[in-house]
Design an enzyme around this catalytic site. Sequence first.
Site: not given
Ligand code: DX5
Ligand code: ZN
Length: 236
Positions: A18, A42, A46, A75, A77, A151-153, A183, A185
Amino acid sequence: MDDLQVRDAGVEILLAPSVLSADFGNLAEAVGEVAPAADWLHIDVMDGHFVPNLTVGPPVVASLRNHTGLYFDCHLMMTNPGDHLEAFAKAGANGCTVHVEVGSTRELLSEIGHLGMAAGLAMNPDTPFDAVEPYLDEVDLVLCMTVFPGFGGQAFMPEVLEKVALSRAALEARGSGALVEVDGGIDEQTAALTVRAGAQVLVSGSAVFGHERPWEAARRLRQAALKELASGQVGW
Ligand code: DX5
Ligand code: ZN
């Protein structure tokens, strides 16, 4: 849809880094670095409404398309994805995934297909499997969010594994070639858990792009997933 047929292609796991965790100021280079170890890319879109964050849209997808032939797994969102599907198709998206929580699901999936893209349907961690079940014959991909999107992470939510298994079992029972994607974590440990539950497409942001050698992180993720498959403990 052909490029989604994992089993027909003899491929068991698709790895989809991603770009959310990549350097947005240097995106083409970041993607080029991870591409040799990736199956898909990916792209998290958002809208600041469906989720409390803003990222990228069709112009960035179109720009990236000039730099890579990778499959773009978008993706969305977004509260109103229908307003932008044509723009994503024109920009070079291969697949678009919409969230079941936004409604108009049948219309959106059908439009994605008419635009020549693979149609994905996503559900948030607290959305029951029953919400996607009526659409399983109309999808190319079911995305089980293993974190709340935005959010990532974030930390992987193991309680979603049951829905991963339900999704895979329901698709297999229909003889569907649609894929189950996870998708949020996903790292080497959680990838193995999701593969055991039936996941086929693994999205990973921070575990890949947070690593100083993203391609190595991606390769190790794939190895962990394949090792789990080979263990024979996979079931759904
Ligand atoms: C979160 C995204 C994910 C995100 C995952 O809303 O849809 O695609 O990039 O990031 P990690 O792998 O850091 O959880
Ligand atoms: Zn995603």
